[in-house]
Design a protein around this motif. Structure first.
Motif, PDB file in Angstrom:
ATOM      1  N   GLU A   2      -6.330 -12.272 -24.022  1.00  0.00           N
ATOM      2  CA  GLU A   2      -7.700 -11.879 -23.722  1.00  0.00           C
ATOM      3  C   GLU A   2      -8.649 -13.061 -23.848  1.00  0.00           C
ATOM      4  OE1 GLU A   2      -8.880  -8.653 -26.177  1.00  0.00           O
ATOM      5  OE2 GLU A   2      -7.399  -7.255 -25.355  1.00  0.00           O
ATOM      6  N   GLN A   3      -9.739 -13.016 -23.023  1.00  0.00           N
ATOM      7  CA  GLN A   3     -10.750 -14.057 -23.136  1.00  0.00           C
ATOM      8  C   GLN A   3     -11.471 -13.913 -24.465  1.00  0.00           C
ATOM      9  OE1 GLN A   3     -13.475 -14.334 -19.845  1.00  0.00           O
ATOM     10  NE2 GLN A   3     -14.880 -15.681 -20.951  1.00  0.00           N
ATOM     11  N   THR A   4     -11.682 -15.047 -25.131  1.00  0.00           N
ATOM     12  CA  THR A   4     -12.315 -15.008 -26.444  1.00  0.00           C
ATOM     13  C   THR A   4     -13.722 -15.597 -26.434  1.00  0.00           C
ATOM     14  OG1 THR A   4     -11.140 -17.070 -26.985  1.00  0.00           O
ATOM     15  CG2 THR A   4     -10.153 -14.994 -27.741  1.00  0.00           C
ATOM     16  N   ILE A   5     -13.910 -16.724 -25.740  1.00  0.00           N
ATOM     17  CA  ILE A   5     -15.233 -17.346 -25.714  1.00  0.00           C
ATOM     18  C   ILE A   5     -15.466 -18.002 -24.354  1.00  0.00           C
ATOM     19  CG2 ILE A   5     -15.285 -17.831 -28.199  1.00  0.00           C
ATOM     20  CD1 ILE A   5     -14.654 -20.774 -27.487  1.00  0.00           C
ATOM     21  N   GLN A   6     -16.731 -18.338 -24.093  1.00  0.00           N
ATOM     22  CA  GLN A   6     -17.092 -19.213 -22.982  1.00  0.00           C
ATOM     23  C   GLN A   6     -17.930 -20.339 -23.563  1.00  0.00           C
ATOM     24  OE1 GLN A   6     -20.240 -18.482 -19.697  1.00  0.00           O
ATOM     25  NE2 GLN A   6     -18.299 -17.988 -18.678  1.00  0.00           N
ATOM     26  N   LYS A   7     -17.599 -21.570 -23.189  1.00  0.00           N
ATOM     27  CA  LYS A   7     -18.321 -22.724 -23.703  1.00  0.00           C
ATOM     28  C   LYS A   7     -18.974 -23.481 -22.557  1.00  0.00           C
ATOM     29  CE  LYS A   7     -17.055 -25.051 -27.230  1.00  0.00           C
ATOM     30  NZ  LYS A   7     -16.407 -25.952 -28.221  1.00  0.00           N
ATOM     31  N   ARG A   8     -20.110 -24.093 -22.847  1.00  0.00           N
ATOM     32  CA  ARG A   8     -20.808 -24.945 -21.880  1.00  0.00           C
ATOM     33  C   ARG A   8     -20.716 -26.392 -22.354  1.00  0.00           C
ATOM     34  NH1 ARG A   8     -26.975 -24.391 -19.453  1.00  0.00           N
ATOM     35  NH2 ARG A   8     -27.507 -26.594 -19.569  1.00  0.00           N
ATOM     36  N   LEU A   9     -20.224 -27.271 -21.475  1.00  0.00           N
ATOM     37  CA  LEU A   9     -20.021 -28.664 -21.827  1.00  0.00           C
ATOM     38  C   LEU A   9     -20.875 -29.557 -20.932  1.00  0.00           C
ATOM     39  CD1 LEU A   9     -16.112 -28.630 -22.034  1.00  0.00           C
ATOM     40  CD2 LEU A   9     -17.742 -28.260 -23.904  1.00  0.00           C
ATOM     41  N   PRO A  10     -21.725 -30.414 -21.503  1.00  0.00           N
ATOM     42  CA  PRO A  10     -22.512 -31.336 -20.679  1.00  0.00           C
ATOM     43  C   PRO A  10     -21.622 -32.393 -20.045  1.00  0.00           C
ATOM     44  CG  PRO A  10     -22.821 -31.815 -23.012  1.00  0.00           C
ATOM     45  CD  PRO A  10     -21.996 -30.561 -22.941  1.00  0.00           C
ATOM     46  N   VAL A  11     -21.899 -32.691 -18.767  1.00  0.00           N
ATOM     47  CA  VAL A  11     -21.158 -33.727 -18.041  1.00  0.00           C
ATOM     48  C   VAL A  11     -22.164 -34.679 -17.401  1.00  0.00           C
ATOM     49  CG1 VAL A  11     -19.076 -32.348 -17.651  1.00  0.00           C
ATOM     50  CG2 VAL A  11     -20.963 -32.191 -16.025  1.00  0.00           C
TER      51      VAL A  11
END
Length: 265
Positions: A2-11
């Motif tokens: 199951e999906q646990t988290i969503q993260k946002r990463l700066p690029v």
């Protein structure tokens, strides 16, 4: 899984990418890189079918919500650098898996950093779809996303008019395809901008290439696959029975099962 988290990463270029994480984020896992006309959401069923790794990280490449814009400096190099940011964040990743354009990105990334395993499903490389770029440029310039969807299905993938009519008959699916066609011209241009290196996946300890049985030796995906194969000389080739390019949509459980088996090799 199951999906646990969503993260946002700066690029780079003041943009960002989001990643959907399934399982335990801090455990060694599989990183999935979707291709053109695809996003992290469309890979949820494959990710849910994978259990050979403790975690699965699905990259939502820039140019598709909720990730950031492509930016004016976008190129294939941009994609490789973005993937590098993801791998720095999830530095226990054991395997890279890419589909189509995402397959090319993973193979090139494995030239620049050691990775135990890289897997690519029908990766494409230059020249792929180059003949459709003029029509895509016109369609993008007028924001004619219906036309973009038609071009990618008819002129690039080689599907029939009846196939496109079937897609259009489902308003939800058609709306999704329209949305995903936004970065199409830029991505296809980047793919065709410069030739890849003579050898790819040079720092991968193990390389596996997958082709759908229906695409063996046929244009455009089977012939591009054969072209890529010449550049990944140490790769093992595997076939997914009864499938074509869209196995992640049409047979996600079967594709997940194949990935599980490859992890055990």
């Amino acid at each position: 899984m199951e999906q646990t988290i969503q993260k946002r990463l700066p690029v780079g270029g003041d943009s960002w990418v989001t990643v959907d994480v399934y399982g335990e984020p801090d455990t060694p896992g599989l990183v999935v890189v979707p291709g053109v006309m695809s996003d992290a959401h469309t890979w949820r069923h494959v990710a849910g079918s994978v259990d050979a790794w403790p975690s699965v990280v699905v990259v939502n490449r820039r140019g598709r919500a909720p990730s950031g814009a492509l930016t004016n400096s976008y190129s294939l190099r941009t994609e490789i650098e973005d993937l590098g940011v993801v791998l720095d964040e999830f530095d226990s990743a054991r395997t890279l898996f890419g589909w189509s354009y995402g397959g090319l990105i993973t193979l090139l990334a494995a030239n620049e950093r050691p990775i135990p395993q890289v897997i690519a499903y029908e990766p494409v490389m230059r020249p792929f779809g180059r003949h459709a770029l003029p029509d895509l440029k016109v369609a993008e310039g007028t924001a004619d996303w219906d036309r973009c969807v038609e071009i990618v299905n008819r002129q690039i993938s080689g599907f029939s008019a009846a196939h496109v009519d079937g897609l259009r008959a489902d308003p939800h699916s058609w709306a999704t395809l329209r949305r995903l066609s936004g970065p199409l011209y830029a991505e296809l241009s980047a793919l065709n901008a410069e030739p890849p290196p003579d050898l790819m996946a040079q720092q991968a300890e193990q390389a596996d290439l997958i082709i759908g049985q229906r695409n063996r030796g046929t244009a455009p995906y089977g012939t591009s696959f054969d072209h890529v194969r010449q550049h990944v000389v140490h790769a093992e080739v595997h076939e997914l029975p009864g499938q074509g390019h869209l196995a992640h949509i049409q047979a996600p459980a079967e594709l997940g099962h194949l990935l599980n088996n490859l992890a055990a090799i």
